[in-house]
Design a protein around this motif. Structure first.
Motif, PDB file in Angstrom:
ATOM      1  N   MET A 140       5.016 -15.270  -4.912  1.00 44.94           N
ATOM      2  CA  MET A 140       4.746 -13.888  -5.287  1.00 44.94           C
ATOM      3  C   MET A 140       4.986 -12.887  -4.155  1.00 44.94           C
ATOM      4  SD  MET A 140       0.538 -13.682  -5.441  1.00 44.94           S
ATOM      5  CE  MET A 140       0.322 -14.996  -6.610  1.00 44.94           C
ATOM      6  N   ILE A 141       5.454 -13.336  -2.998  1.00 46.71           N
ATOM      7  CA  ILE A 141       5.677 -12.417  -1.879  1.00 46.71           C
ATOM      8  C   ILE A 141       6.691 -11.343  -2.265  1.00 46.71           C
ATOM      9  CG2 ILE A 141       6.475 -12.235   0.499  1.00 46.71           C
ATOM     10  CD1 ILE A 141       5.526 -15.116   0.931  1.00 46.71           C
ATOM     11  N   THR A 142       7.831 -11.773  -2.810  1.00 47.13           N
ATOM     12  CA  THR A 142       8.869 -10.824  -3.220  1.00 47.13           C
ATOM     13  C   THR A 142       8.357  -9.883  -4.305  1.00 47.13           C
ATOM     14  OG1 THR A 142      10.506 -12.536  -2.737  1.00 47.13           O
ATOM     15  CG2 THR A 142      11.249 -10.643  -4.002  1.00 47.13           C
ATOM     16  N   LEU A 143       7.554 -10.410  -5.226  1.00 51.84           N
ATOM     17  CA  LEU A 143       7.065  -9.613  -6.348  1.00 51.84           C
ATOM     18  C   LEU A 143       6.085  -8.545  -5.879  1.00 51.84           C
ATOM     19  CD1 LEU A 143       6.363 -12.566  -8.822  1.00 51.84           C
ATOM     20  CD2 LEU A 143       8.551 -11.666  -8.045  1.00 51.84           C
ATOM     21  N   LEU A 144       5.169  -8.918  -4.976  1.00 49.96           N
ATOM     22  CA  LEU A 144       4.203  -7.943  -4.459  1.00 49.96           C
ATOM     23  C   LEU A 144       4.900  -6.877  -3.627  1.00 49.96           C
ATOM     24  CD1 LEU A 144       1.275 -10.329  -3.459  1.00 49.96           C
ATOM     25  CD2 LEU A 144       1.307  -8.696  -5.355  1.00 49.96           C
ATOM     26  N   GLU A 189      -5.863   3.241  -2.557  1.00 48.63           N
ATOM     27  CA  GLU A 189      -6.617   2.018  -2.805  1.00 48.63           C
ATOM     28  C   GLU A 189      -5.713   0.903  -3.324  1.00 48.63           C
ATOM     29  OE1 GLU A 189     -10.452   0.428  -5.446  1.00 48.63           O
ATOM     30  OE2 GLU A 189      -9.518   2.374  -5.874  1.00 48.63           O
ATOM     31  N   GLU A 190      -4.823   1.235  -4.241  1.00 45.08           N
ATOM     32  CA  GLU A 190      -3.923   0.235  -4.797  1.00 45.08           C
ATOM     33  C   GLU A 190      -2.964  -0.293  -3.735  1.00 45.08           C
ATOM     34  OE1 GLU A 190      -3.787   2.061  -9.345  1.00 45.08           O
ATOM     35  OE2 GLU A 190      -2.099   2.370  -7.976  1.00 45.08           O
ATOM     36  N   ARG A 191      -2.490   0.590  -2.895  1.00 43.68           N
ATOM     37  CA  ARG A 191      -1.610   0.154  -1.811  1.00 43.68           C
ATOM     38  C   ARG A 191      -2.322  -0.792  -0.857  1.00 43.68           C
ATOM     39  NH1 ARG A 191       1.683   5.682  -0.039  1.00 43.68           N
ATOM     40  NH2 ARG A 191       3.101   5.731  -1.829  1.00 43.68           N
ATOM     41  N   HIS A 192      -3.579  -0.492  -0.530  1.00 47.99           N
ATOM     42  CA  HIS A 192      -4.346  -1.359   0.360  1.00 47.99           C
ATOM     43  C   HIS A 192      -4.531  -2.740  -0.255  1.00 47.99           C
ATOM     44  CE1 HIS A 192      -6.316   2.200   2.733  1.00 47.99           C
ATOM     45  NE2 HIS A 192      -5.059   1.965   3.083  1.00 47.99           N
ATOM     46  N   ILE A 193      -4.729  -2.794  -1.552  1.00 49.37           N
ATOM     47  CA  ILE A 193      -4.914  -4.083  -2.210  1.00 49.37           C
ATOM     48  C   ILE A 193      -3.654  -4.933  -2.092  1.00 49.37           C
ATOM     49  CG2 ILE A 193      -5.177  -5.180  -4.483  1.00 49.37           C
ATOM     50  CD1 ILE A 193      -7.111  -2.920  -5.205  1.00 49.37           C
ATOM     51  N   VAL A 194      -2.487  -4.318  -2.306  1.00 43.01           N
ATOM     52  CA  VAL A 194      -1.231  -5.068  -2.201  1.00 43.01           C
ATOM     53  C   VAL A 194      -1.021  -5.572  -0.771  1.00 43.01           C
ATOM     54  CG1 VAL A 194       1.283  -4.868  -2.320  1.00 43.01           C
ATOM     55  CG2 VAL A 194      -0.132  -3.930  -4.148  1.00 43.01           C
ATOM     56  N   VAL A 195      -1.303  -4.734   0.216  1.00 38.68           N
ATOM     57  CA  VAL A 195      -1.163  -5.152   1.614  1.00 38.68           C
ATOM     58  C   VAL A 195      -2.112  -6.303   1.915  1.00 38.68           C
ATOM     59  CG1 VAL A 195      -1.569  -4.438   3.999  1.00 38.68           C
ATOM     60  CG2 VAL A 195      -0.262  -2.964   2.465  1.00 38.68           C
ATOM     61  N   ASP A 196      -3.355  -6.215   1.430  1.00 38.30           N
ATOM     62  CA  ASP A 196      -4.315  -7.293   1.652  1.00 38.30           C
ATOM     63  C   ASP A 196      -3.868  -8.594   0.992  1.00 38.30           C
ATOM     64  OD1 ASP A 196      -5.928  -5.663   3.139  1.00 38.30           O
ATOM     65  OD2 ASP A 196      -7.342  -5.215   1.527  1.00 38.30           O
ATOM     66  N   GLN A 223       7.386  -7.520   5.124  1.00 39.88           N
ATOM     67  CA  GLN A 223       7.122  -6.782   3.893  1.00 39.88           C
ATOM     68  C   GLN A 223       6.019  -5.742   4.104  1.00 39.88           C
ATOM     69  OE1 GLN A 223       7.524 -10.063   4.112  1.00 39.88           O
ATOM     70  NE2 GLN A 223       8.895 -10.766   2.501  1.00 39.88           N
ATOM     71  N   VAL A 224       4.966  -6.111   4.840  1.00 40.85           N
ATOM     72  CA  VAL A 224       3.870  -5.177   5.103  1.00 40.85           C
ATOM     73  C   VAL A 224       4.358  -3.985   5.918  1.00 40.85           C
ATOM     74  CG1 VAL A 224       1.662  -4.891   6.293  1.00 40.85           C
ATOM     75  CG2 VAL A 224       2.066  -6.912   4.877  1.00 40.85           C
ATOM     76  N   GLN A 225       5.152  -4.254   6.950  1.00 42.29           N
ATOM     77  CA  GLN A 225       5.665  -3.165   7.791  1.00 42.29           C
ATOM     78  C   GLN A 225       6.531  -2.204   6.989  1.00 42.29           C
ATOM     79  OE1 GLN A 225       7.641  -5.084  11.037  1.00 42.29           O
ATOM     80  NE2 GLN A 225       5.751  -5.921  11.910  1.00 42.29           N
ATOM     81  N   LYS A 226       7.393  -2.744   6.126  1.00 40.98           N
ATOM     82  CA  LYS A 226       8.266  -1.872   5.329  1.00 40.98           C
ATOM     83  C   LYS A 226       7.462  -1.038   4.348  1.00 40.98           C
ATOM     84  CE  LYS A 226      12.834  -3.878   5.483  1.00 40.98           C
ATOM     85  NZ  LYS A 226      14.030  -4.194   4.677  1.00 40.98           N
TER      86      LYS A 226
END
Length: 666
Positions: free
Chosen positions: A622-626, A637-644, A660-663
């Motif tokens: 799921m890395i590519t999907l997230l 809040e939603e962005r923080h959840i995806v990063v977490d 992915q997190v940096q981008k």
């Protein structure tokens, strides 16, 4: 040989077995690492310096455990007091258990170990003998933890190093001794058992995601008994994953009242240089792959650095050329078993490479998979076997490469290596396709369950989708420059199929295929648990913006995430239709609103499955999907959840997600 330092390297590069540029006053590797270069002192001593060292450490020797029971040493009540033995020559090791019993002392200085070359015999049954027994440590330097969930007996994995008042030089000597002790363990029966068990327990399930036959879990560890390169490939992947996990395993917390077996534990696992061991085993695996296809007893170091996929292609080319020279020759089962083993090792070693690589680099490691399977098809056609299907092991390898292929293509917007319109190839991999390339049924076969078949049909659809995205990007570039662009893949073997050109007709056909898939999927693809607004019962925090969704089968959880990803990508990449497109501003506005609702729904479903935390085999997919979802979200809040979620995958499973997190943050 890789990992062997030169005599003129600085002390840090020598200890880490890295190539040093010998710069003065500091080498570039130390400067790049942000540490002070220790310099170029050349003095080295050997481990066993004779009677003087043994006299120095004899007063501190702890009583040894009873021979034959390596775990007795961890029990504080099993030791009996002994006076120091008179000086004599160090005894030879008579069992592998004797090698791992001693704790790690701090001798004055230790010579750096070379990568350990091993004979071409199964080491599990032929442990090396004659290794000197390592001296016992002073009790002030190392002690053993004697409790685990209330149990007196602790395994090797529970060894702790308490704070010590030793000087910096003594600390360096302790670390150096741990390194040399770790290298002496390389290839031993205990270490190989530990690494293969680790692979079977934690890593093999990643490769069996759509294979209920569990080829990588059930068959590969058994075949590793007879194939050096397969055994070394397993060890390389396990060691690299242990390096990513800092040597931490779940062995000591897996049982409530029982201690783990010896093969699940490793002495001082959290202090071992697993990265060095991984590189060593990778080199040995590729070397043994090369020697297994060569008529020569040994191969050059340059040949040992070839891509595992390239080595497998060389062997297949050799088999085909032999078939052409002797048309009457019939290939026996051993040839196809060797092909399965070579392709299996290539899969494991490719996973080794991409484990800590950014997604943009994955595609380069898949170079050669198209000719690989094309040659397999030719080999099957030349034999007496049925040409309808690959052998089970080759089929399992194919679907792993097919999943990696579409994900790598998505990052770079380049065509996949495997052509989704090559119907002969996909039929050989087990799909039932009509002459137009449509899946005629989603049912169980002699190779697949219904869930496997449905998951694999979806994988081919996602390969078609990413080729459509690659063609859309190429079309945009052509539009911007005003003329057809010279695509880096145009005219090559993996150029996009003409049937996937970015037209409205192609887009509608893909959308219909995705809808047809979801309508025919088995009932197990429905979630068995769903919380729409999950809220922690232990805090006053507001409910989560996403649901939590759980599937009883890991493959179904992963497949449904990938399905929503496909529909998300299609929604965001619909071609502009000048004929039937929205004619007025109101029509365009309505289209934007519908698109926003569709994107929000797909993102909620993908994040919901991730928050349900399926097993590791689904989480690594799921890395590519997230990453795709993170680009669509606007709320903080939603962005923080995806990063977490991405960071959690790296912390829990060792897959690198930092890129992915940096981008996403940028």
């Amino acid at each position: 040989m890789p990992g062997v330092p030169s005599n003129k390297s600085c002390e840090r590069c020598k200890k880490r077995h890295l190539k040093c540029d010998e710069g003065r006053p500091q080498c570039q590797r130390c400067i790049g690492a942000g540490v002070e270069c220790p310099g170029y002192v050349q003095t080295r001593k050997f481990i066993d310096q004779g009677a003087s060292v043994r006299r120095r450490y004899a007063p501190y020797q702890e009583p040894s455990a009873k021979s034959g029971d390596a775990r007795n040493i961890s029990h504080p009540h099993t030791a009996k007091a002994h006076s120091p033995a008179p000086e004599k020559e160090a005894p030879l090791v008579t069992s592998v258990q004797d090698q791992v019993q001693p704790q790690l002392p701090s001798p004055p200085s230790i010579v750096e170990a070379q990568p350990v070359a091993r004979p071409n015999v199964p080491l599990w049954n032929n442990p090396p003998l004659g290794m000197p027994v390592l001296p016992q440590p002073p009790s002030s330097i190392s002690s053993r933890s004697a409790s685990m969930h209330g149990n007196d007996q602790a395994g090797y994995g529970s060894v702790q190093q308490p704070p010590s008042s030793a000087s910096p030089s003594q600390s360096n000597e302790q670390e150096e001794f741990r390194d040399i002790f770790s290298e002496l363990m390389t290839g031993t029966e205990h270490e190989m058992s530990f690494l293969v068990r680790y692979y079977a327990d934690y890593l093999a399930a990643w490769l069996d995601l759509s294979d209920t036959g569990n080829f990588f879990s059930a068959y590969v560890p058994v075949r590793a008994l007879d194939e050096d390169f397969l055994r070394d490939a397993i060890a390389a992947l396990s060691a690299k994953h242990l390096a990513k996990m800092k040597g931490v395993t779940a062995a000591n917390i897996s049982g409530m009242f029982t201690s783990p077996p010896t093969m699940e534990t490793y002495p001082n696992a959290q202090q071992v240089d697993w990265s060095l061991k991984a590189a060593n085993y990778y080199y040995l695996a590729v070397s043994h792959m090369n020697s297994s296809i060569s008529d020569y007893a040994s191969v050059s170091s340059t040949a040992a650095l070839e891509s595992p996929i390239a080595i497998a292609n060389q062997w297949l080319s050799l088999q085909l050329s032999q078939m052409e020279r002797t048309p009457d020759k019939t290939l026996n089962e051993a040839v196809f078993k060797k092909a399965e083993n070579l392709l299996t090792a290539s899969t494991i070693l490719t996973l080794y490479k991409i484990l800590d690589e950014p997604g943009e680099n994955w595609q380069s490691y898949l170079t050669g998979i198209k000719p690989l399977f094309s040659q397999i098809l030719r080999l099957i056609g030349e034999s007496d076997e049925s040409s309808a299907h690959f052998f089970p092991g080759i089929t399992a390898v194919f679907w792993n490469f097919a999943r990696l292929d579409y994900q790598a293509s998505y990052y770079n917007r380049l065509p996949t290596h495997l052509d989704p319109e090559d119907l002969v190839l996909w039929r050989a991999a087990g799909l039932s396709l009509d002459d137009k390339g449509n899946a005629s049924s989603i049912s169980s076969t002699h190779l697949f369950s219904r869930e496997d078949t449905a998951t694999n049909v979806l994988t081919r659809l996602l390969n078609k989708l990413t080729n459509f995205l690659a063609a859309s990007k190429r079309s945009q570039l052509e539009h911007w420059v005003g003329r057809p662009s010279e695509s880096p893949t145009s005219g090559t073997a993996n150029a996009p199929s003409p049937s996937l050109e970015p037209t409205t007709a192609t887009w509608l056909k893909l959308s219909f295929e995705f809808q047809s898939w979801v309508e025919r999927m088995p009932e197990t693809f429905r979630p068995c648990l769903r919380l729409e607004r999950p809220k922690s019962v232990s805090s006053d925090a507001p409910p989560m913006p996403f649901p939590e969704i759980f599937y009883s089968l890991t493959s179904c959880a992963s497949a449904m995430q990938q399905y929503h990803f496909g529909r998300l990508a299609l929604s965001l990449n619909r071609p502009v239709d000048e004929v039937s497109g929205p004619a007025t501003a109101c029509d365009r506005l309505q289209g934007y609103r519908e698109l926003t609702k569709e994107v929000d729904h797909r993102c909620r479903e993908i994040c919901g499955v991730a928050l349900g935390r399926p097993r590791g085999a689904a989480r690594v997919q799921m890395i590519t999907l997230l990453y795709a979802v993170g680009q669509c979200l606007e709320k903080t809040e939603e962005r923080h959840i995806v990063v977490d979620l991405l960071r959690g995958i790296e912390a829990d499973l060792g897959w690198s997600t930092a890129m992915q997190v940096q981008k996403l943050k940028r």
